[in-house]
Design a protein around this motif. Structure first.
Motif, PDB file in Angstrom:
ATOM      1  N   GLU A   6       0.834  -1.196   0.000  1.00 50.19           N
ATOM      2  CA  GLU A   6       0.000   0.000   0.000  1.00 50.19           C
ATOM      3  C   GLU A   6       0.872   1.251   0.000  1.00 50.19           C
ATOM      4  O   GLU A   6       1.888   1.308   0.690  1.00 50.19           O
ATOM      5  CB  GLU A   6      -0.921   0.019   1.223  1.00 50.19           C
ATOM      6  N   ILE A   7       0.460   2.249  -0.780  1.00 52.79           N
ATOM      7  CA  ILE A   7       1.162   3.526  -0.856  1.00 52.79           C
ATOM      8  C   ILE A   7       0.201   4.603  -0.386  1.00 52.79           C
ATOM      9  O   ILE A   7      -0.769   4.922  -1.079  1.00 52.79           O
ATOM     10  CB  ILE A   7       1.653   3.802  -2.289  1.00 52.79           C
ATOM     11  N   ASP A   8       0.468   5.130   0.812  1.00 52.41           N
ATOM     12  CA  ASP A   8      -0.480   6.073   1.407  1.00 52.41           C
ATOM     13  C   ASP A   8      -0.196   7.507   0.964  1.00 52.41           C
ATOM     14  O   ASP A   8       0.724   7.771   0.174  1.00 52.41           O
ATOM     15  CB  ASP A   8      -0.479   5.954   2.936  1.00 52.41           C
ATOM     16  N   ARG A  14       5.728  12.727  -0.425  1.00 52.52           N
ATOM     17  CA  ARG A  14       7.198  12.768  -0.473  1.00 52.52           C
ATOM     18  C   ARG A  14       7.707  12.371  -1.859  1.00 52.52           C
ATOM     19  O   ARG A  14       8.659  12.968  -2.365  1.00 52.52           O
ATOM     20  CB  ARG A  14       7.780  11.846   0.597  1.00 52.52           C
ATOM     21  N   MET A  15       7.101  11.359  -2.436  1.00 51.13           N
ATOM     22  CA  MET A  15       7.520  10.909  -3.760  1.00 51.13           C
ATOM     23  C   MET A  15       7.340  12.008  -4.794  1.00 51.13           C
ATOM     24  O   MET A  15       8.252  12.274  -5.592  1.00 51.13           O
ATOM     25  CB  MET A  15       6.713   9.674  -4.171  1.00 51.13           C
ATOM     26  N   ASP A 208       4.520   8.879 -14.710  1.00 51.28           N
ATOM     27  CA  ASP A 208       4.997   7.492 -14.733  1.00 51.28           C
ATOM     28  C   ASP A 208       4.693   6.793 -13.412  1.00 51.28           C
ATOM     29  O   ASP A 208       4.287   5.628 -13.389  1.00 51.28           O
ATOM     30  CB  ASP A 208       6.506   7.456 -14.991  1.00 51.28           C
ATOM     31  N   ALA A 209       4.914   7.527 -12.309  1.00 51.87           N
ATOM     32  CA  ALA A 209       4.664   6.949 -10.988  1.00 51.87           C
ATOM     33  C   ALA A 209       3.195   6.575 -10.824  1.00 51.87           C
ATOM     34  O   ALA A 209       2.865   5.469 -10.360  1.00 51.87           O
ATOM     35  CB  ALA A 209       5.089   7.933  -9.900  1.00 51.87           C
ATOM     36  N   ASP A 210       2.309   7.488 -11.213  1.00 51.82           N
ATOM     37  CA  ASP A 210       0.879   7.211 -11.075  1.00 51.82           C
ATOM     38  C   ASP A 210       0.452   6.034 -11.946  1.00 51.82           C
ATOM     39  O   ASP A 210      -0.357   5.194 -11.541  1.00 51.82           O
ATOM     40  CB  ASP A 210       0.068   8.455 -11.438  1.00 51.82           C
ATOM     41  N   LYS A 211       1.006   5.973 -13.142  1.00 55.23           N
ATOM     42  CA  LYS A 211       0.649   4.887 -14.055  1.00 55.23           C
ATOM     43  C   LYS A 211       1.109   3.538 -13.519  1.00 55.23           C
ATOM     44  O   LYS A 211       0.385   2.538 -13.598  1.00 55.23           O
ATOM     45  CB  LYS A 211       1.263   5.145 -15.432  1.00 55.23           C
ATOM     46  N   TYR A 217      -2.245   2.655  -4.401  1.00 60.06           N
ATOM     47  CA  TYR A 217      -2.574   3.871  -3.658  1.00 60.06           C
ATOM     48  C   TYR A 217      -3.756   3.624  -2.705  1.00 60.06           C
ATOM     49  O   TYR A 217      -4.747   2.993  -3.084  1.00 60.06           O
ATOM     50  CB  TYR A 217      -2.935   5.022  -4.597  1.00 60.06           C
ATOM     51  N   VAL A 218      -3.611   4.156  -1.493  1.00 60.80           N
ATOM     52  CA  VAL A 218      -4.722   4.154  -0.533  1.00 60.80           C
ATOM     53  C   VAL A 218      -4.878   5.559   0.040  1.00 60.80           C
ATOM     54  O   VAL A 218      -4.002   6.402  -0.115  1.00 60.80           O
ATOM     55  CB  VAL A 218      -4.454   3.152   0.617  1.00 60.80           C
TER      56      VAL A 218
END
Length: 219
Positions: A6-8, A14-15, A208-211, A217-218
């Motif tokens: 999970e990526i909160d 930060r990313m 790119d990160a979102d794709k 993502y949470v």
């Protein structure tokens, strides 16, 4: 990256900040400096090595002993193609604070402020600087740096890891048996890379990160 289920929101915040910084136009007065550390164990052979010769690499026996270790600080300005490699006995708060002073005063003295990307190691703090130097000196040093932390479990965002991988391939990935040799070889590596102005290109942006990561993502 791949071990995170999970990526909160804090991770994404930060990313995104770091990715945005990587795509800023280069400003030598406010450079983006990526910093990381590597522990290197000193390996001493119990049997004599077979030296390298034309057509045959150096050969080691599988038996060896560990004879201590050292810490290697690596800081890189990826767009300017400048890096610093410094060997220390340990990686305490004091070692970190002294290294930051070295970067400010000796490596990037013309910069007004260093924006330093690094991980969340408990020595990587402004408090380490305050505990190491007299108050006025500490405050002056802190005014010249901004610490930018990668998300937890996101060391892949730190370009310094790329530099360390290159250093391992060219220098530190083999057996080294003492601190003197380690300093000699990392200094030669640093100087060669700096003379050639070896830059590091980063092409992975927010889109790119979102794709690639949005399924995790949470919040």
């Amino acid at each position: 990256m791949w071990c995170i289920a999970e990526i909160d929101a804090e991770y994404r915040k930060r990313m995104y900040r770091i990715l945005k910084l990587y795509f800023e136009p280069y400003n030598p007065e406010y450079p983006i400096i990526c910093l990381d550390e590597k522990q290197k164990y000193f390996i001493q052979d119990l049997k004599t090595k077979i030296p390298m010769k034309p057509g045959s690499p150096e050969k080691y026996d599988y038996t060896y002993k560990v004879a201590g270790s050292a810490n290697i600080f690596v800081a890189v300005d990826p767009k300017a193609g400048e890096r610093d490699v410094t060997v220390t006995d340990r990686r305490t708060k004091k070692d970190f604070a002294l290294y930051i002073k070295h970067l400010v005063n000796n490596v990037f003295p013309r910069a007004k402020k260093l924006r330093i990307i690094m991980d969340n190691l408990n020595t990587h703090t402004y408090t380490a600087i305050l505990e190491t130097f007299e108050f006025e000196e500490a405050v002056e040093l802190i005014s010249k740096v901004t610490f930018i932390y990668t998300p937890k479990h996101a060391s892949w965002l730190n370009i310094a890891e790329i530099e360390i991988n290159v250093m391992d391939i060219m220098c530190t990935g083999r057996r080294i048996n003492d601190k003197h040799t380690l300093i000699k070889e990392t200094t030669a590596y640093q100087n060669e890379r700096n003379e050639k102005k070896c830059t590091i290109s980063w092409d992975f942006d927010k889109e790119d990160a979102d794709k690639k990561l949005s399924k995790h993502y949470v919040n």
